[in-house]
Design a protein around this motif. Structure first.
Motif, PDB file in Angstrom:
ATOM      1  N   ARG A 209      -8.696 -12.253  -0.139  1.00 50.12           N
ATOM      2  CA  ARG A 209      -7.027 -10.977  -0.894  1.00 50.12           C
ATOM      3  C   ARG A 209      -6.583 -10.246  -0.028  1.00 50.12           C
ATOM      4  O   ARG A 209      -7.546 -10.655   1.376  1.00 50.12           O
ATOM      5  CB  ARG A 209      -7.736  -9.810  -1.668  1.00 50.12           C
ATOM      6  CG  ARG A 209      -9.075 -10.238  -2.811  1.00 50.12           C
ATOM      7  CD  ARG A 209      -9.306  -9.113  -3.083  1.00 50.12           C
ATOM      8  NE  ARG A 209      -9.635  -9.029  -4.802  1.00 50.12           N
ATOM      9  CZ  ARG A 209      -9.331  -7.758  -5.461  1.00 50.12           C
ATOM     10  NH1 ARG A 209      -9.764  -6.697  -4.391  1.00 50.12           N
ATOM     11  NH2 ARG A 209      -9.963  -8.072  -6.629  1.00 50.12           N
ATOM     12  N   ASP A 210      -5.592 -10.839  -0.057  1.00 52.06           N
ATOM     13  CA  ASP A 210      -4.258 -10.152   0.785  1.00 52.06           C
ATOM     14  C   ASP A 210      -4.292  -8.820   0.744  1.00 52.06           C
ATOM     15  O   ASP A 210      -5.417  -7.867  -0.090  1.00 52.06           O
ATOM     16  CB  ASP A 210      -3.012 -10.568   0.946  1.00 52.06           C
ATOM     17  CG  ASP A 210      -2.142  -9.893  -1.014  1.00 52.06           C
ATOM     18  OD1 ASP A 210      -2.800  -9.033  -1.425  1.00 52.06           O
ATOM     19  OD2 ASP A 210      -0.796 -10.683  -0.433  1.00 52.06           O
ATOM     20  N   PHE A 211      -3.852  -8.129   1.729  1.00 51.27           N
ATOM     21  CA  PHE A 211      -4.079  -6.437   2.067  1.00 51.27           C
ATOM     22  C   PHE A 211      -3.041  -5.802   0.844  1.00 51.27           C
ATOM     23  O   PHE A 211      -3.879  -4.275   0.574  1.00 51.27           O
ATOM     24  CB  PHE A 211      -3.032  -6.397   3.316  1.00 51.27           C
ATOM     25  CG  PHE A 211      -1.697  -5.847   3.246  1.00 51.27           C
ATOM     26  CD1 PHE A 211      -1.122  -4.862   2.471  1.00 51.27           C
ATOM     27  CD2 PHE A 211      -0.604  -7.438   3.091  1.00 51.27           C
ATOM     28  CE1 PHE A 211       0.680  -5.249   2.292  1.00 51.27           C
ATOM     29  CE2 PHE A 211       0.295  -7.388   2.906  1.00 51.27           C
ATOM     30  CZ  PHE A 211       1.062  -6.484   2.788  1.00 51.27           C
ATOM     31  N   ARG A 212      -2.880  -6.382  -0.726  1.00 51.03           N
ATOM     32  CA  ARG A 212      -2.528  -6.058  -1.726  1.00 51.03           C
ATOM     33  C   ARG A 212      -3.075  -5.994  -2.898  1.00 51.03           C
ATOM     34  O   ARG A 212      -3.188  -5.566  -3.724  1.00 51.03           O
ATOM     35  CB  ARG A 212      -1.200  -6.447  -2.478  1.00 51.03           C
ATOM     36  CG  ARG A 212       0.140  -6.052  -1.181  1.00 51.03           C
ATOM     37  CD  ARG A 212       1.094  -6.218  -1.629  1.00 51.03           C
ATOM     38  NE  ARG A 212       2.416  -6.576  -0.602  1.00 51.03           N
ATOM     39  CZ  ARG A 212       3.733  -6.724  -0.422  1.00 51.03           C
ATOM     40  NH1 ARG A 212       3.463  -8.304  -1.025  1.00 51.03           N
ATOM     41  NH2 ARG A 212       4.594  -6.909   0.056  1.00 51.03           N
ATOM     42  N   GLY A 213      -4.033  -7.083  -2.375  1.00 50.40           N
ATOM     43  CA  GLY A 213      -5.711  -7.094  -3.365  1.00 50.40           C
ATOM     44  C   GLY A 213      -4.527  -8.653  -4.184  1.00 50.40           C
ATOM     45  O   GLY A 213      -5.986  -8.962  -5.299  1.00 50.40           O
ATOM     46  N   ARG A 214      -4.061  -9.723  -3.928  1.00 50.46           N
ATOM     47  CA  ARG A 214      -3.960 -10.756  -4.825  1.00 50.46           C
ATOM     48  C   ARG A 214      -4.667 -11.621  -4.237  1.00 50.46           C
ATOM     49  O   ARG A 214      -4.772 -11.659  -2.318  1.00 50.46           O
ATOM     50  CB  ARG A 214      -2.273 -10.737  -4.559  1.00 50.46           C
ATOM     51  CG  ARG A 214      -1.502 -10.339  -5.211  1.00 50.46           C
ATOM     52  CD  ARG A 214      -0.032 -10.441  -4.742  1.00 50.46           C
ATOM     53  NE  ARG A 214       0.625 -10.361  -3.717  1.00 50.46           N
ATOM     54  CZ  ARG A 214       1.500 -10.114  -3.037  1.00 50.46           C
ATOM     55  NH1 ARG A 214       2.258 -10.945  -3.129  1.00 50.46           N
ATOM     56  NH2 ARG A 214       1.555 -10.669  -1.015  1.00 50.46           N
TER      57      ARG A 214
ATOM     58  N   GLU B 173      -5.018 -12.518   7.747  1.00 50.49           N
ATOM     59  CA  GLU B 173      -5.630 -12.143   6.913  1.00 50.49           C
ATOM     60  C   GLU B 173      -7.114 -11.654   7.620  1.00 50.49           C
ATOM     61  O   GLU B 173      -7.711 -12.565   8.473  1.00 50.49           O
ATOM     62  CB  GLU B 173      -5.744 -13.201   6.026  1.00 50.49           C
ATOM     63  CG  GLU B 173      -4.652 -14.040   4.935  1.00 50.49           C
ATOM     64  CD  GLU B 173      -4.116 -12.999   4.465  1.00 50.49           C
ATOM     65  OE1 GLU B 173      -4.391 -11.739   4.414  1.00 50.49           O
ATOM     66  OE2 GLU B 173      -2.484 -13.123   4.365  1.00 50.49           O
TER      67      GLU B 173
ATOM     68  N   TYR C 273      -9.135  -5.305   2.270  1.00 44.83           N
ATOM     69  CA  TYR C 273      -8.660  -5.056   1.309  1.00 44.83           C
ATOM     70  C   TYR C 273      -9.497  -4.337   0.095  1.00 44.83           C
ATOM     71  O   TYR C 273      -9.392  -2.342   0.593  1.00 44.83           O
ATOM     72  CB  TYR C 273      -8.282  -5.805   0.109  1.00 44.83           C
ATOM     73  CG  TYR C 273      -7.123  -5.459  -1.558  1.00 44.83           C
ATOM     74  CD1 TYR C 273      -6.615  -4.531  -1.427  1.00 44.83           C
ATOM     75  CD2 TYR C 273      -8.398  -5.756  -2.543  1.00 44.83           C
ATOM     76  CE1 TYR C 273      -5.905  -4.233  -3.062  1.00 44.83           C
ATOM     77  CE2 TYR C 273      -8.284  -4.561  -3.844  1.00 44.83           C
ATOM     78  CZ  TYR C 273      -7.346  -4.221  -4.209  1.00 44.83           C
ATOM     79  OH  TYR C 273      -6.930  -3.058  -5.273  1.00 44.83           O
TER      80      TYR C 273
ATOM     81  N   ARG D 205      -9.778  -1.013   2.280  1.00 43.48           N
ATOM     82  CA  ARG D 205      -9.024   0.192   1.339  1.00 43.48           C
ATOM     83  C   ARG D 205      -8.790   0.648   0.739  1.00 43.48           C
ATOM     84  O   ARG D 205      -8.421   1.773   0.569  1.00 43.48           O
ATOM     85  CB  ARG D 205      -8.268  -0.425   1.947  1.00 43.48           C
ATOM     86  CG  ARG D 205      -6.763  -0.569   3.553  1.00 43.48           C
ATOM     87  CD  ARG D 205      -5.338  -1.673   3.764  1.00 43.48           C
ATOM     88  NE  ARG D 205      -4.586  -0.792   2.429  1.00 43.48           N
ATOM     89  CZ  ARG D 205      -3.877  -1.102   2.182  1.00 43.48           C
ATOM     90  NH1 ARG D 205      -3.004  -2.676   2.089  1.00 43.48           N
ATOM     91  NH2 ARG D 205      -2.978  -0.188   1.966  1.00 43.48           N
ATOM     92  N   GLN D 206      -9.105   0.283  -0.629  1.00 42.72           N
ATOM     93  CA  GLN D 206      -9.567   0.650  -1.201  1.00 42.72           C
ATOM     94  C   GLN D 206     -11.362   2.131  -1.298  1.00 42.72           C
ATOM     95  O   GLN D 206     -11.012   2.980  -2.074  1.00 42.72           O
ATOM     96  CB  GLN D 206     -10.381  -0.546  -2.653  1.00 42.72           C
ATOM     97  CG  GLN D 206      -8.636  -1.706  -3.053  1.00 42.72           C
ATOM     98  CD  GLN D 206      -7.331  -0.842  -3.096  1.00 42.72           C
ATOM     99  OE1 GLN D 206      -7.903  -0.400  -4.109  1.00 42.72           O
ATOM    100  NE2 GLN D 206      -7.108  -0.771  -2.329  1.00 42.72           N
TER     101      GLN D 206
END
Length: 159
Positions: free
Chosen positions: A85-90, A120, A125, A128-129
């Motif tokens: 996943r990227d930093f946005r979760g995608r 990456e 991600y 961060r969550q």
């Protein structure tokens, strides 16, 4: 990226050897679900069969390759699948690990318009969550290390 990420999760539920491998590496079922782990079957053309409408996109991302004989094949076949996943979760790429000692042990999606490996961090991600303010990060070697560290209660590992 696209809904193809659900296919490996369903395959993992059906593949006992892959589940046993992950359990043997110390991962519990909750970790497998939360990290969205999956399995790509042995077949040479499982992606073509599962997503015939997305073939051009899958080829552009390098998940389907062409052999020297001109036959298409799935890059990550017969492997445990780790969505990246990227930093946005995608989900932007996938990593795959063989269940035995075959070489290469790990394969990643190749560089693509959406995935640039050097930009990456696997697990960033998720870190961060887990922590609203990420003051530190522990860099470890690979996918399984990241998940194991998070599972042990230290949700700030990345690879």
């Amino acid at each position: 990226m696209w809904a193809a990420e659900d296919q490996p999760k369903q395959q993992l539920q059906q593949h006992q050897a892959a589940r046993q491998y992950l359990h043997g590496r110390g991962l519990d079922g909750e970790a497998c679900v939360s990290w969205r782990l999956g399995y790509a079957p042995e077949g040479w053309q499982h992606l073509q069969d599962a997503f015939p409408q997305d073939l051009d996109g899958i080829k552009q991302l390098g998940l389907i390759r062409q052999s020297e004989s001109g036959r298409d094949f799935c890059l990550l076949r017969d492997r445990v699948i780790f969505p990246i996943r990227d930093f946005r979760g995608r989900v932007i790429a996938f990593g795959g690990r063989v269940l035995d000692d075959s070489k290469p042990k790990y394969l990643n999606s190749p560089e693509s318009p959406v995935f640039h490996k050097s930009e990456e961090l696997y697990g960033f991600y998720e870190s961060r969550q887990a922590k609203q303010t990420l003051n530190r990060i522990m860099v470890v070697e690979g996918y399984l290390d990241v998940i194991a560290v998070h599972q042990a209660g230290l949700p700030f590992a990345a690879a």
